[in-house]
Design an enzyme around this catalytic site. Structure first.
Site, PDB file in Angstrom:
ATOM      1  N   ASP A   1       8.385 -13.828  -0.593  1.00 42.33           N
ATOM      2  CA  ASP A   1       7.328 -12.892   0.022  1.00 42.33           C
ATOM      3  C   ASP A   1       7.187 -13.376   1.263  1.00 42.33           C
ATOM      4  O   ASP A   1       6.940 -14.288   1.876  1.00 42.33           O
ATOM      5  CB  ASP A   1       5.825 -13.469  -0.782  1.00 42.33           C
ATOM      6  CG  ASP A   1       4.683 -12.626  -0.438  1.00 42.33           C
ATOM      7  OD1 ASP A   1       4.887 -12.176   0.787  1.00 42.33           O
ATOM      8  OD2 ASP A   1       3.697 -12.520  -1.345  1.00 42.33           O
TER       9      ASP A   1
ATOM     10  N   TYR B   1       4.813   7.294  13.453  1.00 43.85           N
ATOM     11  CA  TYR B   1       3.479   7.007  14.057  1.00 43.85           C
ATOM     12  C   TYR B   1       3.180   5.764  14.595  1.00 43.85           C
ATOM     13  O   TYR B   1       2.095   5.444  14.853  1.00 43.85           O
ATOM     14  CB  TYR B   1       2.379   7.526  13.085  1.00 43.85           C
ATOM     15  CG  TYR B   1       2.152   6.460  11.715  1.00 43.85           C
ATOM     16  CD1 TYR B   1       2.146   5.406  11.575  1.00 43.85           C
ATOM     17  CD2 TYR B   1       2.807   7.262  10.502  1.00 43.85           C
ATOM     18  CE1 TYR B   1       2.067   4.575  10.516  1.00 43.85           C
ATOM     19  CE2 TYR B   1       2.736   6.687   9.132  1.00 43.85           C
ATOM     20  CZ  TYR B   1       2.364   5.273   9.241  1.00 43.85           C
ATOM     21  OH  TYR B   1       2.476   4.384   8.128  1.00 43.85           O
TER      22      TYR B   1
HETATM   23  C1  LIG Z   1       4.290  10.195   2.106  1.00 42.82           C
HETATM   24  C2  LIG Z   1       5.201   9.642   3.042  1.00 42.82           C
HETATM   25  C3  LIG Z   1       4.951  10.121   4.461  1.00 42.82           C
HETATM   26  C4  LIG Z   1       5.723   9.334   5.657  1.00 42.82           C
HETATM   27  C5  LIG Z   1       5.394   7.670   5.451  1.00 42.82           C
HETATM   28  C6  LIG Z   1       5.370   7.044   6.468  1.00 42.82           C
HETATM   29  C7  LIG Z   1       5.370   5.896   6.628  1.00 42.82           C
HETATM   30  C8  LIG Z   1       5.430   4.824   5.504  1.00 42.82           C
HETATM   31  C9  LIG Z   1       5.039   3.615   5.527  1.00 42.82           C
HETATM   32  C10 LIG Z   1       5.451   2.725   4.564  1.00 42.82           C
HETATM   33  O1  LIG Z   1       5.246   1.496   4.714  1.00 42.82           O
HETATM   34  S1  LIG Z   1       5.633   3.346   2.916  1.00 42.82           S
HETATM   35  C11 LIG Z   1       6.007   2.045   1.974  1.00 42.82           C
HETATM   36  C12 LIG Z   1       4.769   1.734   0.899  1.00 42.82           C
HETATM   37  N1  LIG Z   1       5.265   0.698  -0.100  1.00 42.82           N
HETATM   38  C13 LIG Z   1       4.350  -0.255  -0.302  1.00 42.82           C
HETATM   39  O2  LIG Z   1       3.160  -0.198  -0.068  1.00 42.82           O
HETATM   40  C14 LIG Z   1       4.951  -1.107  -1.317  1.00 42.82           C
HETATM   41  C15 LIG Z   1       4.346  -2.506  -1.431  1.00 42.82           C
HETATM   42  N2  LIG Z   1       2.699  -2.395  -1.492  1.00 42.82           N
HETATM   43  C16 LIG Z   1       1.848  -3.303  -2.373  1.00 42.82           C
HETATM   44  O3  LIG Z   1       2.504  -3.910  -3.007  1.00 42.82           O
HETATM   45  C17 LIG Z   1       0.694  -2.886  -2.450  1.00 42.82           C
HETATM   46  O4  LIG Z   1       0.363  -1.333  -2.265  1.00 42.82           O
HETATM   47  C18 LIG Z   1      -0.485  -3.574  -1.203  1.00 42.82           C
HETATM   48  C19 LIG Z   1      -1.868  -3.203  -1.433  1.00 42.82           C
HETATM   49  C20 LIG Z   1       0.080  -2.835   0.027  1.00 42.82           C
HETATM   50  C21 LIG Z   1      -0.224  -5.017  -1.159  1.00 42.82           C
HETATM   51  O5  LIG Z   1      -0.391  -5.620  -2.684  1.00 42.82           O
HETATM   52  P1  LIG Z   1      -1.339  -7.037  -2.876  1.00 42.82           P
HETATM   53  O6  LIG Z   1      -0.876  -7.958  -2.089  1.00 42.82           O
HETATM   54  O7  LIG Z   1      -1.113  -7.230  -4.543  1.00 42.82           O
HETATM   55  O8  LIG Z   1      -2.693  -6.491  -2.516  1.00 42.82           O
HETATM   56  P2  LIG Z   1      -4.073  -6.242  -3.357  1.00 42.82           P
HETATM   57  O9  LIG Z   1      -3.806  -5.331  -4.425  1.00 42.82           O
HETATM   58  O10 LIG Z   1      -4.380  -7.684  -3.985  1.00 42.82           O
HETATM   59  O11 LIG Z   1      -5.042  -5.699  -2.109  1.00 42.82           O
HETATM   60  C22 LIG Z   1      -5.221  -6.678  -1.037  1.00 42.82           C
HETATM   61  C23 LIG Z   1      -6.499  -5.664  -0.457  1.00 42.82           C
HETATM   62  O12 LIG Z   1      -6.073  -4.581  -0.180  1.00 42.82           O
HETATM   63  C24 LIG Z   1      -7.421  -3.703  -0.994  1.00 42.82           C
HETATM   64  N3  LIG Z   1      -6.693  -2.374  -1.148  1.00 42.82           N
HETATM   65  C25 LIG Z   1      -5.612  -2.169  -2.081  1.00 42.82           C
HETATM   66  N4  LIG Z   1      -5.366  -1.064  -2.159  1.00 42.82           N
HETATM   67  C26 LIG Z   1      -6.193  -0.151  -1.332  1.00 42.82           C
HETATM   68  C27 LIG Z   1      -6.473   1.020  -1.553  1.00 42.82           C
HETATM   69  N5  LIG Z   1      -5.741   2.111  -2.079  1.00 42.82           N
HETATM   70  N6  LIG Z   1      -7.531   1.538  -0.366  1.00 42.82           N
HETATM   71  C28 LIG Z   1      -8.579   0.645   0.032  1.00 42.82           C
HETATM   72  N7  LIG Z   1      -8.067  -0.895  -0.036  1.00 42.82           N
HETATM   73  C29 LIG Z   1      -7.147  -1.194  -0.926  1.00 42.82           C
HETATM   74  C30 LIG Z   1      -7.633  -4.434  -2.226  1.00 42.82           C
HETATM   75  O13 LIG Z   1      -8.858  -4.045  -2.614  1.00 42.82           O
HETATM   76  C31 LIG Z   1      -7.662  -5.764  -1.308  1.00 42.82           C
HETATM   77  O14 LIG Z   1      -8.591  -6.146  -0.768  1.00 42.82           O
HETATM   78  P3  LIG Z   1     -10.086  -6.947  -1.012  1.00 42.82           P
HETATM   79  O15 LIG Z   1     -10.918  -7.053  -0.178  1.00 42.82           O
HETATM   80  O16 LIG Z   1     -10.535  -6.126  -2.429  1.00 42.82           O
HETATM   81  O17 LIG Z   1      -9.405  -8.379  -1.509  1.00 42.82           O
HETATM   82  N1  LIG Z   2       9.871   6.627   2.691  1.00 47.73           N
HETATM   83  C1  LIG Z   2       9.227   7.036   3.649  1.00 47.73           C
HETATM   84  O1  LIG Z   2       8.802   8.281   3.867  1.00 47.73           O
HETATM   85  C2  LIG Z   2       9.053   6.122   4.692  1.00 47.73           C
HETATM   86  C3  LIG Z   2       9.335   5.029   4.641  1.00 47.73           C
HETATM   87  N2  LIG Z   2       9.175   4.112   6.010  1.00 47.73           N
HETATM   88  C4  LIG Z   2       9.512   2.676   5.950  1.00 47.73           C
HETATM   89  O2  LIG Z   2      10.524   2.456   4.831  1.00 47.73           O
HETATM   90  C5  LIG Z   2      10.689   1.273   4.678  1.00 47.73           C
HETATM   91  C6  LIG Z   2      10.923   1.019   3.134  1.00 47.73           C
HETATM   92  O3  LIG Z   2       9.777   1.799   2.408  1.00 47.73           O
HETATM   93  P1  LIG Z   2       9.925   2.913   1.084  1.00 47.73           P
HETATM   94  O4  LIG Z   2      11.444   2.602   0.589  1.00 47.73           O
HETATM   95  O5  LIG Z   2       9.628   4.338   1.162  1.00 47.73           O
HETATM   96  O6  LIG Z   2       9.069   2.127   0.118  1.00 47.73           O
HETATM   97  P2  LIG Z   2       9.071   0.990  -0.901  1.00 47.73           P
HETATM   98  O7  LIG Z   2       7.913   0.790  -1.458  1.00 47.73           O
HETATM   99  O8  LIG Z   2      10.053   1.272  -2.055  1.00 47.73           O
HETATM  100  O9  LIG Z   2       9.629  -0.519  -0.347  1.00 47.73           O
HETATM  101  C7  LIG Z   2       8.977  -1.382   0.242  1.00 47.73           C
HETATM  102  C8  LIG Z   2       9.603  -2.554  -0.246  1.00 47.73           C
HETATM  103  O10 LIG Z   2       8.920  -3.768   0.504  1.00 47.73           O
HETATM  104  C9  LIG Z   2       8.973  -4.722  -0.486  1.00 47.73           C
HETATM  105  N3  LIG Z   2       7.721  -5.691  -0.165  1.00 47.73           N
HETATM  106  C10 LIG Z   2       6.360  -5.371  -0.128  1.00 47.73           C
HETATM  107  N4  LIG Z   2       5.769  -6.404   0.135  1.00 47.73           N
HETATM  108  C11 LIG Z   2       6.444  -7.432   0.248  1.00 47.73           C
HETATM  109  C12 LIG Z   2       6.357  -8.814   0.550  1.00 47.73           C
HETATM  110  N5  LIG Z   2       5.150  -9.220   0.630  1.00 47.73           N
HETATM  111  N6  LIG Z   2       7.591  -9.676   0.653  1.00 47.73           N
HETATM  112  C13 LIG Z   2       8.780  -9.063   0.516  1.00 47.73           C
HETATM  113  N7  LIG Z   2       8.804  -7.826   0.294  1.00 47.73           N
HETATM  114  C14 LIG Z   2       8.040  -6.971   0.218  1.00 47.73           C
HETATM  115  C15 LIG Z   2       8.790  -4.176  -1.875  1.00 47.73           C
HETATM  116  O11 LIG Z   2       9.112  -5.063  -2.941  1.00 47.73           O
HETATM  117  P3  LIG Z   2       8.282  -6.004  -3.861  1.00 47.73           P
HETATM  118  O12 LIG Z   2       7.153  -4.960  -4.316  1.00 47.73           O
HETATM  119  O13 LIG Z   2       9.364  -6.510  -4.959  1.00 47.73           O
HETATM  120  O14 LIG Z   2       7.831  -7.044  -3.045  1.00 47.73           O
HETATM  121  C16 LIG Z   2       9.520  -2.711  -1.628  1.00 47.73           C
HETATM  122  O15 LIG Z   2      10.779  -3.138  -2.108  1.00 47.73           O
HETATM  123  C17 LIG Z   2       9.192   0.616   4.868  1.00 47.73           C
HETATM  124  O16 LIG Z   2       9.505  -0.338   5.982  1.00 47.73           O
HETATM  125  C18 LIG Z   2       8.418   1.699   5.219  1.00 47.73           C
HETATM  126  O17 LIG Z   2       7.502   1.387   6.072  1.00 47.73           O
HETATM  127  C19 LIG Z   2       8.990   4.477   7.234  1.00 47.73           C
HETATM  128  C20 LIG Z   2       8.611   6.091   7.113  1.00 47.73           C
HETATM  129  C21 LIG Z   2       8.768   6.789   6.226  1.00 47.73           C
END
Ligand SMILES: CCCCC/C=C\C=C\C(=O)SCCNC(=O)CCNC(=O)[C@H](O)C(C)(C)COP(=O)(O)OP(=O)(O)OC[C@H]1O[C@@H](n2cnc3c(N)ncnc32)[C@H](O)[C@@H]1OP(=O)(O)O
Ligand SMILES: NC(=O)C1=CN([C@@H]2O[C@H](COP(=O)(O)OP(=O)(O)OC[C@H]3O[C@@H](n4cnc5c(N)ncnc54)[C@H](OP(=O)(O)O)[C@@H]3O)[C@@H](O)[C@H]2O)C=CC1
Length: 323
Positions: free
Chosen positions: A105, A187
């Protein structure tokens, strides 16, 4: 040799299938077909160790696949060990190169240090580090709890910093060079409503990487950044387009008329992490089919104006002559 080439063609077709997510593209996107094969010469990463956070899914998995095809020994790390192990097995069975799965993590500096200890015994310190792990979800900022803010910024900014500092210090101690790459987003530069924690944290990552590009070149370290636009992965789209209604809007504003593919991103990441890019450091590479500039230009919506409407407007503008 025949076995090796069979293995490669199997890997390629598997990889193409996993990247085939192009429904809904504009007709002119055919003029910008994604080249899905591996770009660099075979064995470009032979005897190299690559560490990828978030390497079990989405773009991290795609980068691990390409780098493994190019001869690297990959170490993928994130929270879900079962997902990592499945990905490691899949990639290794297709490329024949070792892929190690380590639970980590990135929000926890002690877990990061332990993970690096484990990697050191397995493979030695890495030559390439890709900070790809992230968390994100769309949410009006007035609905964010402090913990929601912290959950995103801890993964993205603190996680990247903990991994980079832990590995950087050990590499410096051992007098070893390395390539560091961070995956941010378009962004990070502009900011964006509804993903303020992600925008803030990604901007911080960019500042960190530009700072270290200047500071740690003397230790043989390069730092680069890729800013992707939308690429369809389950992790991103399930949290950023949960209803599936936003995708068309994204495609409409991307001048190349389609989303990016994981394979395209992986080839760019491989290039920036390779010796072919050894003079590239401190670079920020936007990778978005033109979306960023398309959203930024005041008059870009005039793409919708028809030839007849242009005729009419030109006449109106010309009629102002002398006024
Ligand atoms: C369509 C694509 C267009 C272009 C994309 C551009 C950029 C993309 C960037 C990216 O980063 S994409 C990658 C996305 N992938 C992930 O997010 C994978 C990992 N994510 C997660 O594990 C979870 O989503 C999370 C919430 C980030 C972390 O998980 P965890 O640590 O288990 O957190 P909790 O579930 O305990 O939540 C913590 C805290 O956040 C609140 N919360 C969770 N979800 C929401 C929500 N949808 N809206 C508002 N708040 C939320 C939750 O309630 C907790 O807060 P508390 O105050 O209740 O404790
Ligand atoms: N897809 C898209 O359109 C875009 C993606 N990005 C970026 O690309 C990257 C990959 O995203 P994408 O592949 O789309 O999404 P995913 O959700 O597939 O990838 C996110 C990864 O991060 C890992 N991760 C999340 N939290 C933790 C943590 N606390 N410790 C270690 N690992 C963690 C998850 O694994 P696990 O849950 O096992 O921890 C997962 O493998 C990200 O940096 C995202 O911001 C940027 C712009 C656009």
């Amino acid at each position: 040799l025949t076995l090796l080439s069979q293995q490669f063609s199997q890997t390629e077709s598997w990889f193409h299938r996993s990247a085939g997510l192009q429904s809904g593209s504009a007709p002119h996107s055919q003029l910008f077909p994604p080249a899905e094969g591996v770009m660099l010469p075979p064995e470009s990463f032979k005897n190299r160790v690559v560490f990828i956070t978030g390497g079990g899914t989405g773009l991290g998995r795609a980068m691990a696949t390409v780098l493994s095809q190019l001869g690297a020994q990959c170490v993928i790390a994130s929270r879900k060990l079962d997902v990592l192990q499945q990905t490691a097995e899949d990639i290794c069975s297709r490329t024949g190169n070792k892929v190690h799965a380590l639970q980590c993590d990135v929000r926890d500096p002690q877990a990061v240090s332990h993970c690096v200890d484990q990697m050191t015994s397995l493979t030695g310190l890495p030559d390439v580090i890709i900070n790809n792990a992230a968390g994100n979800f769309i949410c009006p900022s007035e609905r964010l709890s402090p913990n929601a803010w912290k959950s995103i910024t801890d993964i993205v900014l603190n996680g990247t910093a903990f991994v980079t500092l832990e590995l950087g210090k050990r590499l410096i101690q051992d007098q070893r060079g390395a390539s560091f790459l961070a995956i941010t987003t378009i962004y990070a530069e502009s900011g964006s409503g509804f993903v303020a924690p992600s925008a803030s944290a990604k901007a911080g990552v960019e500042a960190l990487y530009k700072s270290l590009a200047a500071e740690w070149g003397r230790y043989g370290h390069r730092f680069n950044i890729i800013q992707p636009g939308p690429i369809k992965t389950k992790g991103a789209f399930s949290r950023l387009d949960p209803t599936g209604k936003f995708e068309k809007g994204m495609i409409d504003r991307i001048p190349t008329g389609r989303l990016g593919t994981p394979a395209e991103l992986a080839n760019l990441a491989a290039y920036l992490s390779s010796d072919y890019a050894s003079w590239i450091s401190g670079a920020v590479m936007r990778f978005d089919g033109g979306e960023y500039v398309s959203m930024a230009g005041e008059f870009n919506d005039l793409r919708r104006v028809t030839p007849d409407q242009w005729k009419m407007m030109e006449a109106m503008i010309r009629s102002t002559k002398g006024s």
